[in-house]
Scaffold this active site. Sequence first.
Site, short mmCIF file in Angstrom:
data_model
loop_
_atom_site.label_atom_id
_atom_site.label_comp_id
_atom_site.label_asym_id
_atom_site.label_seq_id
_atom_site.Cartn_x
_atom_site.Cartn_y
_atom_site.Cartn_z
N SER A 1 0.81 -1.22 0.00
CA SER A 1 0.00 0.00 0.00
C SER A 1 0.85 1.27 0.00
O SER A 1 0.54 2.22 -0.70
CB SER A 1 -0.95 0.00 1.20
OG SER A 1 -2.05 -0.85 0.95
N SER B 1 -3.21 -8.12 -5.92
CA SER B 1 -2.86 -6.98 -5.07
C SER B 1 -4.04 -6.03 -4.92
O SER B 1 -4.26 -5.47 -3.85
CB SER B 1 -1.63 -6.25 -5.61
OG SER B 1 -1.77 -5.96 -6.97
N ASN C 1 -6.36 -7.72 -2.35
CA ASN C 1 -5.89 -8.06 -1.01
C ASN C 1 -4.86 -7.12 -0.37
O ASN C 1 -4.69 -7.16 0.83
CB ASN C 1 -5.27 -9.46 -1.03
CG ASN C 1 -6.26 -10.52 -1.46
OD1 ASN C 1 -7.29 -10.69 -0.82
ND2 ASN C 1 -5.97 -11.20 -2.54
N TYR C 2 -4.16 -6.36 -1.17
CA TYR C 2 -3.03 -5.62 -0.60
C TYR C 2 -3.11 -4.11 -0.68
O TYR C 2 -2.45 -3.42 0.08
CB TYR C 2 -1.73 -6.07 -1.27
CG TYR C 2 -1.30 -7.45 -0.84
CD1 TYR C 2 -0.69 -7.64 0.39
CD2 TYR C 2 -1.51 -8.55 -1.64
CE1 TYR C 2 -0.31 -8.90 0.82
CE2 TYR C 2 -1.14 -9.82 -1.24
CZ TYR C 2 -0.53 -9.98 -0.01
OH TYR C 2 -0.16 -11.23 0.41
N LEU C 3 -3.84 -3.62 -1.66
CA LEU C 3 -3.90 -2.17 -1.80
C LEU C 3 -5.09 -1.63 -1.03
O LEU C 3 -6.23 -2.01 -1.30
CB LEU C 3 -4.01 -1.80 -3.28
CG LEU C 3 -2.87 -2.32 -4.14
CD1 LEU C 3 -3.10 -1.96 -5.60
CD2 LEU C 3 -1.54 -1.77 -3.65
#
EC number: 5.6.2.1
Length: 801
Positions: free
Chosen positions: A552, A756, A759-761
Amino acid sequence: MPGAHEATTVPASKAVNGNGKAKKSKPTVKAEADDDDDIPLAAATKPKRVAKKAKIEPESDEEVPKPKRKAAPRKSKVKEESDADHDSEEDGGPKKRKRSTKRAKKEESEDEVPDVPKKKRVKKEEDPEKEKIRLRKEKEKEERERKKAEKIKKEEEEAAAVFRWWEQDKKDNSQKWTTLEHQGVYFPPPYEPLPPNVKMIYDGKTVDLPPDSEEVMGFYAALLETEHAQDETFNSNFFADWLKVLGTHPPRNSIKIKAFDKCDFRPVFQYFEEEKAKKKALTTAEKKALKEERDKIEAPYAFCIIDGRKEKVGNFRIEPPGLFRGRGEHPRKGALKQRVRPEDITLNIGKDSAIPKPNMPGKWKAIQHDNTVTWLANWIENVNQSHKYVFLAAGSSLKGQSDMAKFEKARELKDYVDQIREDYTVELKSKVMAERQRATAMYFIDKLALRAGNEKGEDEADTVGCCSLRCEHVTLEPPNVIIFDFLGKDSIRYYNNPAVEGQVFKNVKIFKENKDEGDPVFDRVTTASLNKHLNNQMKGLTAKVFRTYNASITFQTLLDEQQEKLKNATFPEKMAIYNAANRQVAILCNHQRAAPKTHDQSMEKMRFKIKGLRYDRMKLRHQLVALDSKQYKKRFDKEDEEDEDSDIDDDWIEDYETQLEKVELEKAMKKFAKDNEKRAADGQEALPQEDLDTKLEGIKTHFAELAKERGTGKAKGRGDAEKVMTALQKLEEKIALQKSNMSEKDKGKEVALSTSKINYLDPRITVAWCKANDVDVRKMFSKTLMTKFPWAMEVEDDWKF
DNA sequence: TCTCTCGACTCAGAAACTTTTAG
DNA sequence: CCTAAAAGTTTCTGAGTCGAGAG
């Protein structure tokens, strides 16, 4: 496993266990290499402890990523207002949202229907046929638009209906619900035997299988043309399990199946293919009807009622039986995954809720009322004895809450990360081997976003993460490059050769000393010990938080860096910037995908297209030469031009022009035929053949001229130099755009952006960025993502991760 | 204590399906 | 405009992470 692991770690463990004399195994070579190595043990540990304490009280204010709240100035008000008109929804304003949205919704949906039938009477003059067609088209168009609008309305309604949990104060997290009602799970339909004429063949003879063994055979037959059928492990696991089934359900025509090689599944495979084709050939309406029917049956299972609210269930469909498709070198791949029955399933449901009845014969294994967990049903799958769960959908409040908590935790790390880095940098030189290894592992997790890397069992694919790296996975390349090459999660290869800090390089060298390729690099570190340490540095900190944080923060930074370029960018340009940042994160996290099967082909197509454009450009340049050679000389560097277009030689031009000519001639003929068809339908006379002939002649003459121009460096001008210049300019831009599209596409062929993004950003980065740059969030988030992140939608345009 | 196992949850790419675009 | 292919989206289920509790 554990025993073996211990056994292989002799040298290093001795070094550490010796505690005071920890040094003893290390020595020699590196002792003189790094002088900093002899900081006394006490000195090495003490400051760390102090530092730790300091961290717990968040008094440390001096972290780098400071661009918080006020950093970005408000974007142009004007824009915000002007584009707000279509989504009355969003400018409802934060205050009145709760009450007003719901009511407003209802009203809108009611008065929306009547305004449809308006186009009806149109002038009835001219050609009645044409008129009819035109009318129909218009209606269709209207219909489409109406549907679209309806869809959007519905979506918005749904959005308005979501429980706004993020506005409540959250309390204790150990209890997940108070009341819970649901319909249980949906079992797939029972097996339907193949038609009697479809049989597999064994050793040249058709085999009459009873349903149970036929079903398993069919699982394999369906995979005949996939990679799986080429895999030895897969085949032998399948065959072994199938033989077991055959033991109790042997062929009815007393054939003894003994050798895999004598099995011919082809007829069954072909039958499946035919069925697939049939299904595909159904009309859109038929497909839709089927889907509606299915949806109707499944509808009760799709929602549950949790604390009185209706929320979506995720995977309520029980996994159908099949062959286990493990990734990579999974030793159990191909094994039979048995049909799940009610007897396998435990339901978790509210105490006072009615117990649902399974949609197939049988009784639930158990019923429980545990409100500290979020699952509705669970069972143990037979291949690996792993637990399977039915959870709520990603857009549910339960999932949303923990998702938001995850990002908040990652943001919290911002305030600690400097200290943590400082600490592990010191510990890189620790006398205590365990600490030194831990610090090195942390360095990798932090800088390279590696996963923690738990131990794995013998009966799983051999993959690793940070803590489970083995010597064979890391190669040292002096002075300071480490080459990582290993299979990570899902057996995806991680290959990277970063330059690392000198101390890290030295450490890895030490860790690898006196070890075999198969020995762990970090023999004194486990994920548990590492996470315990991290938890001491920041409450709730674990290895995976670093991945979220790094993804992020990287994304946010990249977008911020591009802020200037966004000022006057078009939408596609903005999109490209966003995707480029997204891609960089995906690369950091090593999110891969198989390159699309058609990639090479479509690359070739693009290349050809660009070459065609360059040909057009060349012709324009030649025109310019003919029209105004001074102007030409002024604007173009002959060398450069010829360099870039060196692949456009006379032979190629000849081919290309011939091809073009052919296409154009065909086009003209087709058009002629079609026109006449139409005229015939309209009762008109056909166009004379000579019309076509003239046309064709014209084309031929044109290409004959081009042929003459070939190699002269000049072309017949059309219009004046000014016009040609403008056209040239446009073409240049087009070529540049195509080229960049192509290279982006090629670079991204093996990078998966979605993981991403999902799940990640932190979705709030995207939402704020969209608001600041006047982009509709729905252009960046698919419908599922929109429903997954309702909690992120209301952030201000200056929100920063 | 420390390690091992279990349980519950997140994260992962492929496959299936749907929509858009190109020809 | 119609079809085929490509692109985008959703579903599916396997593979990780990590905390808790037993031994």
